[in-house]
Design an enzyme around this catalytic site. Structure first.
Site, PDB file in Angstrom:
ATOM      1  N   VAL A 148      75.647  35.064  70.267  1.00 53.99           N
ATOM      2  CA  VAL A 148      74.304  35.350  69.768  1.00 53.99           C
ATOM      3  C   VAL A 148      74.062  34.522  68.513  1.00 53.99           C
ATOM      4  O   VAL A 148      74.832  34.608  67.550  1.00 53.99           O
ATOM      5  CB  VAL A 148      74.134  36.847  69.426  1.00 53.99           C
ATOM      6  N   PHE A 195      78.803  36.776  67.103  1.00 54.62           N
ATOM      7  CA  PHE A 195      77.557  36.631  66.352  1.00 54.62           C
ATOM      8  C   PHE A 195      77.659  35.514  65.323  1.00 54.62           C
ATOM      9  O   PHE A 195      78.693  35.336  64.682  1.00 54.62           O
ATOM     10  CB  PHE A 195      77.231  37.922  65.575  1.00 54.62           C
ATOM     11  N   ASP A 196      76.561  34.794  65.159  1.00 54.76           N
ATOM     12  CA  ASP A 196      76.347  34.025  63.944  1.00 54.76           C
ATOM     13  C   ASP A 196      75.919  35.032  62.870  1.00 54.76           C
ATOM     14  O   ASP A 196      75.527  36.154  63.202  1.00 54.76           O
ATOM     15  CB  ASP A 196      75.254  32.986  64.195  1.00 54.76           C
ATOM     16  N   LYS A 197      75.975  34.658  61.602  1.00 59.84           N
ATOM     17  CA  LYS A 197      75.570  35.601  60.561  1.00 59.84           C
ATOM     18  C   LYS A 197      74.137  35.363  60.099  1.00 59.84           C
ATOM     19  O   LYS A 197      73.249  36.171  60.364  1.00 59.84           O
ATOM     20  CB  LYS A 197      76.515  35.534  59.343  1.00 59.84           C
ATOM     21  N   THR A 198      73.892  34.239  59.428  1.00 61.49           N
ATOM     22  CA  THR A 198      72.601  34.009  58.801  1.00 61.49           C
ATOM     23  C   THR A 198      71.496  33.861  59.835  1.00 61.49           C
ATOM     24  O   THR A 198      71.563  33.005  60.723  1.00 61.49           O
ATOM     25  CB  THR A 198      72.647  32.747  57.913  1.00 61.49           C
TER      26      THR A 198
END
Length: 633
Positions: free
Chosen positions: A505, A305-308
């Site tokens: 993602v 995953f990316d965060k922001t």
């Protein structure tokens, strides 16, 4: 041959078979035989034409086997066999076409939702125009019950809008001035004036239809294998039937062998499952770019995953401003004017905060330069301004005094992202920004783990303290922080090199390279165009329960394909065994064969109703727990 033609031929030949039976029972054998002969011709000619067309294209189809069997049966006087086999084959083809049409209905429903005309305000006059005549910056007026014809921004008015056609989410969303709306969505109640930003084929809705059309035309590895298999299998069966004829001298037995060996159910076993699975996804706001992508998603064991904007909602808020060389208002105003040239979520947050405080944001930034992985710099009203992370300070050769270093670390430890503002070469302020974790993310990750995903990774450009807090909250295994886009690509590549099947993602431009590198790229629907174009799967409603649905749907679809393949092969093996043992004859074998085709189709249709029952996120999505903001003002 269309589905309607197949239905008519099946109806006529079915009626002729009944008539032949009645004539036989009344003792009119000649009339009955003529009726059977006519019935076999009516059903057999279209089959023969299709077989010939396939041969001209250098393909050996199942129609060829049936044509040979029907012609042979007619030659040896087995009119009953010829008529029954040709009827069953054409009837089975009609059933297949009709059921496949049902599985494709999601696409037809989408097309039917596309608006054909709209009310447009031009030169003070309201005109009703076809959608293809609407141009950018037109004001489109939509009332209750109307369907929005463009992608755009609400200029005035307020309405509840059903966005299920785009997001799969049935609960209407409230929209007012400044909010984004999409073509194909329905105004449940209210009235809005929309400024058109994307029209015609550029709208989100038009692109969804195009993606679904393309996806249903793509083939999985299994489909491609079966296509090659059919081209080898059909001539092989013809050769075997000739050998059987030579060995036994029994024409009827050889023809029976030929017909029973038809792998009709096998040929449709994979495509019918894939079409049903893709259609289900489209109806629930999950766009999958082809059967191959769905197949790869089903094998995923690692999700990155990316965060922001991905694990967080992407609507961060300023929690504190620490002035250093200027007052907080000046720091925020200059930073906001520079960030008007940026598309980064944190930049938009700074600009929005300044505007909400009524600060001056009218300056036009000049000589703007994006610092890779660091931030942005330029000139605002003659003042040199730079805004960004600690990388920005390092690039500018600016040291951080101990008290400010301790302050920044303290803010990061409680979950803030720290942004430094440099004015005329000096550190002038520190802005703390916090984002909100998606309320359904933790539940969705737990559901994915339960479904078979073994590892979860988070890759972010944010600081390690904030990243660790988010990861601990969501149950993520591995965290890598303060990364550049190239670092994300490297990590995804390393995971693939270790034998993991990786899904990435993300939602931003900086995620696109990693999305493209992963085995399966997944984009949030509210993400940037480039991330959506690069991705294999798009979650239109920006919710993680859709990710769970996509994953469980992919696994269910592949499982369904395997079930159908087993049913098809087992049927052929059992029938051929029966033929060799003298227990199965041509007409009864063909009946069982067509029943197996129907069973395969009905099994695939179950996918149309698939829902992730074991997905807790789906139940909590309607009543989410209070969203946790890492820190509020």
């Amino acid at each position: 041959m269309s589905g309607l033609s197949k239905a008519r031929i099946a109806g006529i030949t079915g009626a002729l078979l009944i008539l032949a039976l009645l004539l036989h029972l009344s003792g009119q054998q000649l009339a009955g035989s003529i009726t059977l002969f006519v019935s076999a011709l009516i059903a057999g000619v279209p089959i023969a034409i299709k077989a010939w067309q396939a041969l001209k294209a250098k393909a050996f189809s199942i129609d060829l086997l049936v044509t040979i069997a029907v012609v042979g049966a007619l030659i040896i006087g087995e009119y009953v066999e010829a008529a029954v086999v040709s009827f069953l084959f054409i009837f089975g083809a009609w059933l297949e076409a009709r059921t496949l049409e049902k599985t494709r209905r999601s696409l037809k429903d989408l097309v039917d939702l596309a608006p054909q005309e709209a009310q447009v305000l031009r030169d003070g006059e309201t005109l009703t125009l076809p959608v293809e005549e609407i141009i950018e910056n037109d004001h489109v007026m939509v009332q209750s019950g109307g369907r929005i014809a463009v992608d755009g921004t609400v200029f005035s008015g307020r309405a509840l809008i059903n966005e299920a056609a785009i997001t799969g989410e049935p609960v209407p969303a409230s929209k007012s001035a400044g909010d984004t709306v999409y073509s194909g969505t329905l105004v449940d109640s209210g009235y809005i004036d929309v400024v058109a930003e994307k029209v015609g084929e550029d709208t989100t809705f038009a692109q969804i239809i195009e993606l679904v059309e393309e996806a249903q035309e793509t083939k999985t590895k299994a489909q491609r294998f079966l296509d090659k298999f059919a081209n080898i299998y059909t001539p092989a069966i013809v050769v075997l039937a000739v050998l059987v004829l030579i060995v036994t001298g029994d024409v009827e037995f050889a023809l029976t062998f030929l017909v029973i060996a038809c792998p009709g159910a096998l040929v449709i076993s994979t495509p019918v499952s894939m079409v049903a699975g893709l259609g289900n996804g489209a109806r629930h706001g999950v766009l999958v770019k082809g059967g191959d992508a769905l197949e790869r998603l089903s094998k995923t064991d690692t999700v990155v995953f990316d965060k922001t904007g991905t694990l967080t909602v992407g609507r961060p808020q300023i929690t504190a401003i620490e002035p250093v060389a200027y007052d907080a208002g000046t720091v925020l105003s200059l930073a906001a004017q520079l960030e008007l040239a940026s598309e980064h979520p944190l930049g938009r947050t700074i600009a929005a905060e300044a505007q909400s405080r009524g600060l001056d944001t009218g300056g036009t930034p000049r000589d703007v330069e994006v610092i890779k992985g660091g931030g942005i710099r330029g000139r605002v009203e003659g003042t040199q301004v730079a805004v960004g992370s600690a990388r920005l300070l390092a690039a500018a050769g600016i040291g951080l005094a101990p008290q400010y270093a301790r302050y920044a670390e303290a803010r990061e430890r409680i979950g803030n992202t720290v942004v430094y503002v440099v004015i005329n070469g000096k550190l002038s302020g520190i802005i703390s920004i916090a984002d909100q974790v998606r309320p359904e993310a933790a539940t969705a990750i737990a559901a994915l783990r339960k479904q078979g995903v073994k590892q979860f990774h988070m890759l972010t450009r944010d600081n390690r303290h904030t990243a660790r807090l988010v990861a601990d909250q969501l149950g993520i295994d591995q965290v890598e922080a303060e990364l550049l886009p190239a670092d994300k690509v490297r990590i995804v590549t390393d995971l693939k090199g270790s034998g993991h099947r990786v899904a990435m993602v993300g939602d931003g431009i900086n995620d696109a390279p990693a999305i493209a590198t992963a085995d399966v790229g997944i984009a949030m629907g509210a993400g940037t165009d480039i991330s959506i174009e690069t991705a294999d799967v798009i979650l239109m409603s920006d919710r993680f329960d859709q990710l769970v649905h996509a994953y469980t749907l992919a696994k269910a679809t592949v499982r369904n394909m395997l079930q159908n393949t087993f049913i098809a092969i087992a049927t052929v093996v059992l029938l051929l065994t029966g033929v060799l043992l003298g227990q199965v004859f041509m007409s009864t074998g063909m009946l069982v064969h067509e029943v197996s085709v129907l069973v395969v189709i009905l099994n695939a249709v179950r996918l149309v109703r698939h829902r992730a029952k074991e997905n807790p996120a789906a139940t909590t999505a309607t009543t989410p727990a209070p969203a946790r903001t890492i820190e509020t003002v």
